[in-house]
Design a protein around this motif. Structure first.
Motif, PDB file in Angstrom:
ATOM      1  N   LYS A  70      -0.722   0.782   4.242  1.00  0.00           N
ATOM      2  CA  LYS A  70      -0.411   2.187   4.507  1.00  0.00           C
ATOM      3  C   LYS A  70       0.567   2.730   3.471  1.00  0.00           C
ATOM      4  O   LYS A  70       0.491   3.898   3.088  1.00  0.00           O
ATOM      5  CB  LYS A  70       0.191   2.350   5.905  1.00  0.00           C
ATOM      6  N   ASP A  71       1.507   1.894   3.020  1.00  0.00           N
ATOM      7  CA  ASP A  71       2.510   2.304   2.040  1.00  0.00           C
ATOM      8  C   ASP A  71       3.229   1.052   1.550  1.00  0.00           C
ATOM      9  O   ASP A  71       3.225   0.018   2.229  1.00  0.00           O
ATOM     10  CB  ASP A  71       3.513   3.269   2.680  1.00  0.00           C
ATOM     11  N   LYS A 120      13.769   5.634  -0.762  1.00  0.00           N
ATOM     12  CA  LYS A 120      12.539   4.870  -0.951  1.00  0.00           C
ATOM     13  C   LYS A 120      12.050   5.112  -2.372  1.00  0.00           C
ATOM     14  O   LYS A 120      11.949   6.245  -2.814  1.00  0.00           O
ATOM     15  CB  LYS A 120      11.457   5.329   0.021  1.00  0.00           C
ATOM     16  N   ILE A 129       8.963  -3.413   0.911  1.00  0.00           N
ATOM     17  CA  ILE A 129       8.472  -3.231   2.270  1.00  0.00           C
ATOM     18  C   ILE A 129       7.025  -2.760   2.202  1.00  0.00           C
ATOM     19  O   ILE A 129       6.719  -1.778   1.532  1.00  0.00           O
ATOM     20  CB  ILE A 129       9.333  -2.209   3.029  1.00  0.00           C
ATOM     21  N   GLU A 145       4.134  -1.311   4.548  1.00  0.00           N
ATOM     22  CA  GLU A 145       3.767  -0.771   5.846  1.00  0.00           C
ATOM     23  C   GLU A 145       2.276  -0.998   6.001  1.00  0.00           C
ATOM     24  O   GLU A 145       1.488  -0.550   5.164  1.00  0.00           O
ATOM     25  CB  GLU A 145       4.135   0.709   5.943  1.00  0.00           C
ATOM     26  N   SER A 148      -1.237  -1.823   8.837  1.00  0.00           N
ATOM     27  CA  SER A 148      -1.827  -1.773  10.174  1.00  0.00           C
ATOM     28  C   SER A 148      -2.945  -2.803  10.236  1.00  0.00           C
ATOM     29  O   SER A 148      -3.500  -3.206   9.209  1.00  0.00           O
ATOM     30  CB  SER A 148      -2.350  -0.376  10.496  1.00  0.00           C
ATOM     31  N   ILE A 155       1.882   0.537  13.213  1.00  0.00           N
ATOM     32  CA  ILE A 155       2.308   0.317  11.827  1.00  0.00           C
ATOM     33  C   ILE A 155       3.450  -0.705  11.843  1.00  0.00           C
ATOM     34  O   ILE A 155       4.438  -0.527  12.554  1.00  0.00           O
ATOM     35  CB  ILE A 155       2.790   1.627  11.165  1.00  0.00           C
ATOM     36  N   GLN A 192       6.121  -3.260   9.447  1.00  0.00           N
ATOM     37  CA  GLN A 192       6.756  -3.438   8.144  1.00  0.00           C
ATOM     38  C   GLN A 192       6.811  -4.931   7.844  1.00  0.00           C
ATOM     39  O   GLN A 192       7.447  -5.690   8.578  1.00  0.00           O
ATOM     40  CB  GLN A 192       8.163  -2.845   8.137  1.00  0.00           C
ATOM     41  N   TYR A 249       7.947  -7.709   4.984  1.00  0.00           N
ATOM     42  CA  TYR A 249       8.958  -7.758   3.932  1.00  0.00           C
ATOM     43  C   TYR A 249       8.587  -8.779   2.865  1.00  0.00           C
ATOM     44  O   TYR A 249       8.233  -9.915   3.165  1.00  0.00           O
ATOM     45  CB  TYR A 249      10.323  -8.094   4.531  1.00  0.00           C
TER      46      TYR A 249
END
Length: 179
Positions: A46-47, A58, A73, A75, A77, A103, A105, A107
Protein backbone atom coordinates in the motif's frame (compact mmCIF):
# COMPACT_ATOMS: atom_id res chain seq x y z
CA UNK A 1 20.87 9.07 57.77
CA UNK A 2 18.11 6.50 57.15
CA UNK A 3 16.26 8.99 54.95
CA UNK A 4 19.33 9.60 52.82
CA UNK A 5 19.96 5.85 52.38
CA UNK A 6 16.29 5.30 51.57
CA UNK A 7 16.36 8.13 49.03
CA UNK A 8 19.52 6.75 47.39
CA UNK A 9 18.00 3.28 47.25
CA UNK A 10 14.82 4.57 45.61
CA UNK A 11 16.86 6.66 43.17
CA UNK A 12 18.93 3.61 42.17
CA UNK A 13 15.78 1.48 41.68
CA UNK A 14 14.12 4.20 39.63
CA UNK A 15 17.22 4.65 37.47
CA UNK A 16 17.55 0.89 36.90
CA UNK A 17 13.91 0.56 35.91
CA UNK A 18 14.14 3.46 33.45
CA UNK A 19 17.30 2.13 31.83
CA UNK A 20 15.98 -1.41 31.56
CA UNK A 21 12.93 -0.28 29.58
CA UNK A 22 14.93 0.40 26.45
CA UNK A 23 16.34 -2.27 24.21
CA UNK A 24 15.48 -5.90 23.57
CA UNK A 25 15.07 -8.16 26.58
CA UNK A 26 15.86 -11.88 26.58
CA UNK A 27 12.27 -12.90 25.76
CA UNK A 28 12.22 -10.61 22.74
CA UNK A 29 15.65 -11.70 21.50
CA UNK A 30 14.83 -15.40 21.90
CA UNK A 31 11.57 -15.05 20.01
CA UNK A 32 12.85 -12.87 17.16
CA UNK A 33 16.02 -14.91 16.54
CA UNK A 34 14.06 -18.17 16.19
CA UNK A 35 13.52 -18.99 12.49
CA UNK A 36 10.27 -20.80 13.30
CA UNK A 37 8.70 -17.52 14.46
CA UNK A 38 8.66 -16.04 10.95
CA UNK A 39 5.87 -16.70 8.49
CA UNK A 40 5.76 -16.29 4.74
CA UNK A 41 2.91 -14.09 3.52
CA UNK A 42 1.70 -12.75 0.20
CA UNK A 43 0.74 -9.10 0.65
CA UNK A 44 -0.22 -6.02 -1.33
CA UNK A 45 2.07 -3.04 -0.97
CA UNK A 46 0.00 0.00 0.00
CA UNK A 47 2.91 2.36 0.78
CA UNK A 48 6.54 2.37 1.89
CA UNK A 49 8.53 5.13 3.55
CA UNK A 50 10.96 5.97 6.31
CA UNK A 51 10.76 8.63 8.99
CA UNK A 52 13.39 11.35 8.59
CA UNK A 53 15.00 11.63 12.06
CA UNK A 54 15.69 15.35 11.65
CA UNK A 55 12.13 16.37 10.73
CA UNK A 56 9.91 13.40 11.73
CA UNK A 57 8.45 13.50 8.20
CA UNK A 58 7.60 10.51 6.03
CA UNK A 59 10.15 10.31 3.20
CA UNK A 60 9.95 8.28 0.03
CA UNK A 61 13.16 9.38 -1.74
CA UNK A 62 14.71 5.95 -2.26
CA UNK A 63 15.82 6.26 -5.88
CA UNK A 64 18.59 8.82 -5.36
CA UNK A 65 20.02 7.31 -2.18
CA UNK A 66 22.98 5.02 -1.70
CA UNK A 67 22.08 4.26 1.93
CA UNK A 68 19.31 4.85 4.41
CA UNK A 69 19.90 5.54 8.08
CA UNK A 70 16.38 4.73 9.28
CA UNK A 71 13.99 1.82 9.47
CA UNK A 72 11.63 1.48 6.52
CA UNK A 73 7.93 0.95 7.04
CA UNK A 74 5.88 -1.09 4.58
CA UNK A 75 2.13 -0.60 4.80
CA UNK A 76 0.58 -3.80 3.50
CA UNK A 77 -2.73 -5.62 3.29
CA UNK A 78 -3.50 -9.30 2.92
CA UNK A 79 -5.58 -10.85 0.16
CA UNK A 80 -5.54 -14.64 0.63
CA UNK A 81 -7.51 -15.35 3.80
CA UNK A 82 -8.65 -14.09 7.16
CA UNK A 83 -6.50 -16.78 8.79
CA UNK A 84 -3.36 -15.01 7.54
CA UNK A 85 -4.05 -11.84 9.45
CA UNK A 86 -5.12 -13.35 12.77
CA UNK A 87 -1.56 -13.55 14.16
CA UNK A 88 -0.98 -9.89 13.27
CA UNK A 89 -4.18 -8.83 15.01
CA UNK A 90 -3.62 -10.94 18.09
CA UNK A 91 -7.14 -12.34 17.67
CA UNK A 92 -10.03 -12.70 15.29
CA UNK A 93 -10.82 -9.95 12.79
CA UNK A 94 -14.09 -8.09 12.55
CA UNK A 95 -16.15 -9.92 9.93
CA UNK A 96 -17.74 -6.62 8.81
CA UNK A 97 -14.39 -5.26 7.62
CA UNK A 98 -13.07 -6.42 4.25
CA UNK A 99 -9.77 -8.28 4.23
CA UNK A 100 -7.98 -5.65 2.13
CA UNK A 101 -9.06 -2.88 4.50
CA UNK A 102 -6.81 -4.20 7.25
CA UNK A 103 -3.53 -2.30 6.84
CA UNK A 104 -0.46 -3.47 8.74
CA UNK A 105 2.94 -1.88 9.17
CA UNK A 106 5.85 -4.22 8.57
CA UNK A 107 9.26 -2.92 9.63
CA UNK A 108 12.46 -3.27 7.66
CA UNK A 109 15.41 -2.48 9.89
CA UNK A 110 17.90 -0.10 8.30
CA UNK A 111 20.50 -2.81 7.57
CA UNK A 112 17.91 -4.83 5.66
CA UNK A 113 16.61 -1.66 4.02
CA UNK A 114 20.08 -1.01 2.67
CA UNK A 115 20.17 -4.54 1.22
CA UNK A 116 16.86 -3.83 -0.52
CA UNK A 117 18.20 -0.49 -1.72
CA UNK A 118 21.37 -2.03 -3.15
CA UNK A 119 19.25 -4.67 -4.94
CA UNK A 120 17.06 -1.93 -6.54
CA UNK A 121 13.90 -3.13 -4.83
CA UNK A 122 12.47 0.38 -4.52
CA UNK A 123 12.94 1.00 -8.25
CA UNK A 124 11.41 -2.34 -9.21
CA UNK A 125 8.17 -2.45 -7.22
CA UNK A 126 5.26 -0.05 -7.67
CA UNK A 127 2.64 0.65 -5.04
CA UNK A 128 -0.28 -1.79 -5.30
CA UNK A 129 1.81 -4.81 -6.31
CA UNK A 130 1.82 -8.17 -4.58
CA UNK A 131 5.01 -9.52 -3.11
CA UNK A 132 6.14 -12.30 -0.80
CA UNK A 133 7.58 -11.49 2.59
CA UNK A 134 8.80 -13.55 5.53
CA UNK A 135 7.94 -11.59 8.65
CA UNK A 136 7.65 -12.05 12.41
CA UNK A 137 4.18 -11.74 13.89
CA UNK A 138 5.38 -11.01 17.42
CA UNK A 139 3.15 -8.88 19.64
CA UNK A 140 4.77 -8.30 23.02
CA UNK A 141 3.68 -5.99 25.83
CA UNK A 142 1.32 -4.05 23.54
CA UNK A 143 4.01 -3.52 20.91
CA UNK A 144 4.22 -5.03 17.45
CA UNK A 145 7.48 -6.49 16.18
CA UNK A 146 6.57 -7.25 12.58
CA UNK A 147 10.13 -7.43 11.25
CA UNK A 148 10.76 -8.34 7.61
CA UNK A 149 13.48 -10.98 7.29
CA UNK A 150 12.99 -12.01 3.64
CA UNK A 151 11.47 -10.36 0.59
CA UNK A 152 10.74 -11.62 -2.92
CA UNK A 153 9.01 -9.92 -5.82
CA UNK A 154 8.37 -11.27 -9.33
CA UNK A 155 10.51 -14.35 -8.68
CA UNK A 156 13.54 -12.31 -7.56
CA UNK A 157 14.85 -12.51 -4.01
CA UNK A 158 15.74 -9.01 -2.85
CA UNK A 159 16.53 -9.99 0.75
CA UNK A 160 17.48 -13.55 1.71
CA UNK A 161 16.12 -14.99 4.93
CA UNK A 162 19.60 -15.84 6.20
CA UNK A 163 20.91 -12.29 5.71
CA UNK A 164 17.70 -10.66 6.92
CA UNK A 165 17.54 -12.69 10.12
CA UNK A 166 21.26 -12.20 10.74
CA UNK A 167 20.80 -8.43 10.50
CA UNK A 168 17.82 -8.52 12.88
CA UNK A 169 19.77 -10.57 15.44
CA UNK A 170 22.78 -8.22 15.18
CA UNK A 171 20.54 -5.19 15.63
CA UNK A 172 18.97 -6.69 18.77
CA UNK A 173 22.37 -7.67 20.20
CA UNK A 174 23.54 -4.07 19.79
CA UNK A 175 20.41 -2.87 21.62
CA UNK A 176 20.07 -5.27 24.56
CA UNK A 177 18.17 -4.20 27.64
CA UNK A 178 19.69 -4.72 31.07
CA UNK A 179 17.13 -7.35 32.03
Amino acid sequence: MKRILCFIFILVLLSASLVSCSGYNKTMRNHLKNEDNYRTCEVYLKDFYYIDPSSDEKKRDFTERTSIDANIIFEVSFFNSVEELKPFLGGSPNENILLEEYIFQFYVIKENGNVLLSNNFFNDIPIGERFSVKVSDFIYMDSEFFYVAQLEYNGKEYLSFEKGLENIVNMMNKNKSLF
